[in-house]
Design a protein around this motif. Structure first.
Motif, PDB file in Angstrom:
ATOM      1  N   MET A  11       0.836  -1.176   0.000  1.00 21.22           N
ATOM      2  CA  MET A  11       0.000   0.000   0.000  1.00 21.22           C
ATOM      3  C   MET A  11       0.879   1.235   0.000  1.00 21.22           C
ATOM      4  O   MET A  11       2.024   1.195   0.431  1.00 21.22           O
ATOM      5  N   ARG A  12       0.322   2.298  -0.472  1.00 21.57           N
ATOM      6  CA  ARG A  12       1.046   3.574  -0.475  1.00 21.57           C
ATOM      7  C   ARG A  12       0.961   4.204   0.918  1.00 21.57           C
ATOM      8  O   ARG A  12       0.090   3.854   1.714  1.00 21.57           O
ATOM      9  N   PRO A  13       1.864   5.153   1.189  1.00 18.82           N
ATOM     10  CA  PRO A  13       1.762   5.865   2.473  1.00 18.82           C
ATOM     11  C   PRO A  13       0.406   6.559   2.606  1.00 18.82           C
ATOM     12  O   PRO A  13      -0.275   6.829   1.615  1.00 18.82           O
ATOM     13  N   GLN A  14       0.054   6.848   3.824  1.00 16.28           N
ATOM     14  CA  GLN A  14      -1.217   7.511   4.108  1.00 16.28           C
ATOM     15  C   GLN A  14      -1.313   8.800   3.292  1.00 16.28           C
ATOM     16  O   GLN A  14      -0.394   9.614   3.288  1.00 16.28           O
ATOM     17  N   SER A  15      -2.420   8.994   2.615  1.00 18.06           N
ATOM     18  CA  SER A  15      -2.577  10.132   1.718  1.00 18.06           C
ATOM     19  C   SER A  15      -2.785  11.439   2.470  1.00 18.06           C
ATOM     20  O   SER A  15      -3.351  11.473   3.564  1.00 18.06           O
ATOM     21  N   THR A  16      -2.337  12.516   1.846  1.00 11.52           N
ATOM     22  CA  THR A  16      -2.528  13.857   2.402  1.00 11.52           C
ATOM     23  C   THR A  16      -4.014  14.170   2.520  1.00 11.52           C
ATOM     24  O   THR A  16      -4.467  14.716   3.536  1.00 11.52           O
ATOM     25  N   GLU A  17      -4.770  13.818   1.483  1.00 12.77           N
ATOM     26  CA  GLU A  17      -6.223  14.054   1.505  1.00 12.77           C
ATOM     27  C   GLU A  17      -6.872  13.257   2.626  1.00 12.77           C
ATOM     28  O   GLU A  17      -7.778  13.732   3.309  1.00 12.77           O
ATOM     29  N   GLY A  18      -6.414  12.022   2.792  1.00 20.03           N
ATOM     30  CA  GLY A  18      -6.954  11.177   3.850  1.00 20.03           C
ATOM     31  C   GLY A  18      -6.666  11.731   5.232  1.00 20.03           C
ATOM     32  O   GLY A  18      -7.520  11.693   6.122  1.00 20.03           O
ATOM     33  N   LYS A  19      -5.459  12.251   5.416  1.00 23.66           N
ATOM     34  CA  LYS A  19      -5.104  12.853   6.707  1.00 23.66           C
ATOM     35  C   LYS A  19      -5.992  14.061   6.992  1.00 23.66           C
ATOM     36  O   LYS A  19      -6.474  14.237   8.117  1.00 23.66           O
ATOM     37  N   ALA A  20      -6.217  14.880   5.973  1.00 23.91           N
ATOM     38  CA  ALA A  20      -7.064  16.068   6.145  1.00 23.91           C
ATOM     39  C   ALA A  20      -8.495  15.651   6.486  1.00 23.91           C
ATOM     40  O   ALA A  20      -9.143  16.262   7.342  1.00 23.91           O
ATOM     41  N   ARG A  21      -8.998  14.604   5.831  1.00 20.68           N
ATOM     42  CA  ARG A  21     -10.354  14.109   6.113  1.00 20.68           C
ATOM     43  C   ARG A  21     -10.449  13.614   7.552  1.00 20.68           C
ATOM     44  O   ARG A  21     -11.446  13.873   8.242  1.00 20.68           O
ATOM     45  N   LEU A  22      -9.426  12.899   8.029  1.00 20.42           N
ATOM     46  CA  LEU A  22      -9.428  12.428   9.413  1.00 20.42           C
ATOM     47  C   LEU A  22      -9.505  13.592  10.388  1.00 20.42           C
ATOM     48  O   LEU A  22     -10.281  13.562  11.351  1.00 20.42           O
ATOM     49  N   LEU A  23      -8.701  14.616  10.144  1.00 20.51           N
ATOM     50  CA  LEU A  23      -8.714  15.789  11.030  1.00 20.51           C
ATOM     51  C   LEU A  23     -10.074  16.473  11.021  1.00 20.51           C
ATOM     52  O   LEU A  23     -10.584  16.857  12.081  1.00 20.51           O
ATOM     53  N   ARG A  24     -10.653  16.655   9.837  1.00 24.16           N
ATOM     54  CA  ARG A  24     -11.983  17.278   9.746  1.00 24.16           C
ATOM     55  C   ARG A  24     -13.018  16.453  10.504  1.00 24.16           C
ATOM     56  O   ARG A  24     -13.858  16.985  11.225  1.00 24.16           O
ATOM     57  N   THR A  25     -12.949  15.145  10.345  1.00 24.70           N
ATOM     58  CA  THR A  25     -13.920  14.261  10.983  1.00 24.70           C
ATOM     59  C   THR A  25     -13.768  14.291  12.502  1.00 24.70           C
ATOM     60  O   THR A  25     -14.757  14.325  13.237  1.00 24.70           O
ATOM     61  N   ALA A  26     -12.525  14.294  12.964  1.00 19.60           N
ATOM     62  CA  ALA A  26     -12.277  14.321  14.409  1.00 19.60           C
ATOM     63  C   ALA A  26     -12.612  15.685  15.009  1.00 19.60           C
ATOM     64  O   ALA A  26     -13.037  15.780  16.161  1.00 19.60           O
ATOM     65  N   GLY A  27     -12.388  16.746  14.246  1.00 15.40           N
ATOM     66  CA  GLY A  27     -12.694  18.095  14.720  1.00 15.40           C
ATOM     67  C   GLY A  27     -11.771  18.569  15.834  1.00 15.40           C
ATOM     68  O   GLY A  27     -12.210  19.286  16.735  1.00 15.40           O
ATOM     69  N   VAL A  28     -10.504  18.158  15.793  1.00 14.30           N
ATOM     70  CA  VAL A  28      -9.531  18.553  16.810  1.00 14.30           C
ATOM     71  C   VAL A  28      -8.271  19.078  16.125  1.00 14.30           C
ATOM     72  O   VAL A  28      -8.110  18.947  14.915  1.00 14.30           O
ATOM     73  N   SER A  29      -7.354  19.642  16.924  1.00 18.48           N
ATOM     74  CA  SER A  29      -6.134  20.218  16.357  1.00 18.48           C
ATOM     75  C   SER A  29      -5.188  19.119  15.876  1.00 18.48           C
ATOM     76  O   SER A  29      -5.116  18.030  16.464  1.00 18.48           O
ATOM     77  N   ALA A  30      -4.451  19.451  14.828  1.00 25.15           N
ATOM     78  CA  ALA A  30      -3.564  18.473  14.195  1.00 25.15           C
ATOM     79  C   ALA A  30      -2.489  17.917  15.125  1.00 25.15           C
ATOM     80  O   ALA A  30      -2.356  16.693  15.222  1.00 25.15           O
ATOM     81  N   PRO A  31      -1.717  18.735  15.814  1.00 28.10           N
ATOM     82  CA  PRO A  31      -0.640  18.143  16.617  1.00 28.10           C
ATOM     83  C   PRO A  31      -1.151  17.163  17.681  1.00 28.10           C
ATOM     84  O   PRO A  31      -0.614  16.066  17.821  1.00 28.10           O
ATOM     85  N   ALA A  32      -2.177  17.548  18.388  1.00 30.80           N
ATOM     86  CA  ALA A  32      -2.723  16.666  19.432  1.00 30.80           C
ATOM     87  C   ALA A  32      -3.323  15.398  18.819  1.00 30.80           C
ATOM     88  O   ALA A  32      -3.149  14.300  19.347  1.00 30.80           O
ATOM     89  N   PHE A  33      -4.023  15.558  17.705  1.00 30.68           N
ATOM     90  CA  PHE A  33      -4.640  14.405  17.050  1.00 30.68           C
ATOM     91  C   PHE A  33      -3.586  13.397  16.624  1.00 30.68           C
ATOM     92  O   PHE A  33      -3.705  12.203  16.918  1.00 30.68           O
ATOM     93  N   TRP A  34      -2.548  13.854  15.922  1.00 29.95           N
ATOM     94  CA  TRP A  34      -1.548  12.919  15.400  1.00 29.95           C
ATOM     95  C   TRP A  34      -0.736  12.277  16.515  1.00 29.95           C
ATOM     96  O   TRP A  34      -0.349  11.119  16.411  1.00 29.95           O
ATOM     97  N   HIS A  35      -0.536  13.011  17.596  1.00 27.17           N
ATOM     98  CA  HIS A  35       0.162  12.409  18.734  1.00 27.17           C
ATOM     99  C   HIS A  35      -0.664  11.236  19.289  1.00 27.17           C
ATOM    100  O   HIS A  35      -0.145  10.136  19.490  1.00 27.17           O
ATOM    101  N   ALA A  36      -1.946  11.482  19.514  1.00 32.47           N
ATOM    102  CA  ALA A  36      -2.820  10.420  20.031  1.00 32.47           C
ATOM    103  C   ALA A  36      -2.961   9.280  19.019  1.00 32.47           C
ATOM    104  O   ALA A  36      -2.910   8.098  19.390  1.00 32.47           O
ATOM    105  N   TYR A  37      -3.129   9.619  17.758  1.00 33.33           N
ATOM    106  CA  TYR A  37      -3.311   8.635  16.686  1.00 33.33           C
ATOM    107  C   TYR A  37      -2.156   7.643  16.674  1.00 33.33           C
ATOM    108  O   TYR A  37      -2.372   6.427  16.655  1.00 33.33           O
ATOM    109  N   TRP A  38      -0.912   8.140  16.690  1.00 29.24           N
ATOM    110  CA  TRP A  38       0.247   7.260  16.589  1.00 29.24           C
ATOM    111  C   TRP A  38       0.616   6.620  17.919  1.00 29.24           C
ATOM    112  O   TRP A  38       1.022   5.453  17.954  1.00 29.24           O
ATOM    113  N   THR A  39       0.474   7.333  19.015  1.00 28.56           N
ATOM    114  CA  THR A  39       0.826   6.780  20.320  1.00 28.56           C
ATOM    115  C   THR A  39      -0.055   5.590  20.671  1.00 28.56           C
ATOM    116  O   THR A  39       0.409   4.592  21.225  1.00 28.56           O
ATOM    117  N   LEU A  40      -1.335   5.672  20.333  1.00 32.39           N
ATOM    118  CA  LEU A  40      -2.289   4.627  20.688  1.00 32.39           C
ATOM    119  C   LEU A  40      -2.441   3.543  19.610  1.00 32.39           C
ATOM    120  O   LEU A  40      -3.150   2.564  19.815  1.00 32.39           O
TER     121      LEU A  40
END
Length: 191
Positions: free
Chosen positions: A1-30
């Motif tokens: 598979m290809r790396p996670q898409s930029t569009e996909g990352k943006a969609r995740l952030l929009r769906t979660a409705g939270v700030s990017a740094p905190a979201f990605w920290h939680a996403y990868w840590t957990l």
């Protein structure tokens, strides 16, 4: 598979409705227990929400699972062609992938080229993830071959080094052309 898409990352952030740094920290840590199959998507996303001090209802969790799966859904057609060539040549090939159950099911339902692998080692189903040595040992035992007879190919240096630490030969993937050159030099492929 290809790396996670930029569009996909943006969609995740929009769906979660939270700030990017905190979201990605939680996403990868957990993520590791999710990738190892210890929890499924709803449990993972509840943990992410708790870590962020917010709440995702069941509808939003379903949207996050869908968005996450979509963000990882693109395949590299040149690598699919290489997999098909290797299978046609009679090479034994396997796949070791850090992947949660929802994504594993998505791929198996949509990608018939997975049938070319003699071994599908999805982390969520074997209970081990790269770069943990248990993931490589699990594959080595499933392939019933000596570690030094296995060529492990990955685009992450950390994962290649971990495979080499258990005795496998490693190749850091950069392009399909370089991998083809490496294989043409007499290596046997099993990832």
């Amino acid at each position: 598979m290809r790396p996670q898409s930029t569009e996909g990352k943006a969609r995740l952030l929009r769906t979660a409705g939270v700030s990017a740094p905190a979201f990605w920290h939680a996403y990868w840590t957990l993520r590791p227990p999710y990738d190892r199959g210890e929890i499924l998507g709803p449990g993972y996303w509840r943990q992410v929400a708790d870590s962020l001090g917010t709440h995702f209802d069941d509808h939003r969790i379903a949207q996050l699972v869908e968005a996450d799966t979509a963000s990882w859904s693109a395949v590299d057609d040149t690598m699919v062609a290489l997999v098909e060539e290797l299978a046609t040549q009679g090479r034994r090939i396997g796949l070791l992938s850090n992947i949660p159950e929802e994504l594993a099911s998505y791929y198996q339902a949509r990608h018939t080229w997975l049938q070319h692998f003699q071994l599908l080692a999805f982390s969520c189903r074997i209970g081990h993830a790269k770069p943990g040595p248990e993931a490589y040992r699990w594959c080595q035992q499933a392939l019933q071959d000596e570690p030094d007879h296995i060529l492990f190919v990955d685009d992450r240096q950390e994962d290649v080094q971990a495979a080499e630490a258990v005795g496998m030969r490693g190749h850091l993937f950069s392009t399909s052309a370089r991998l083809r050159e490496h294989l043409a030099q007499g290596a046997s492929a099993s990832d």
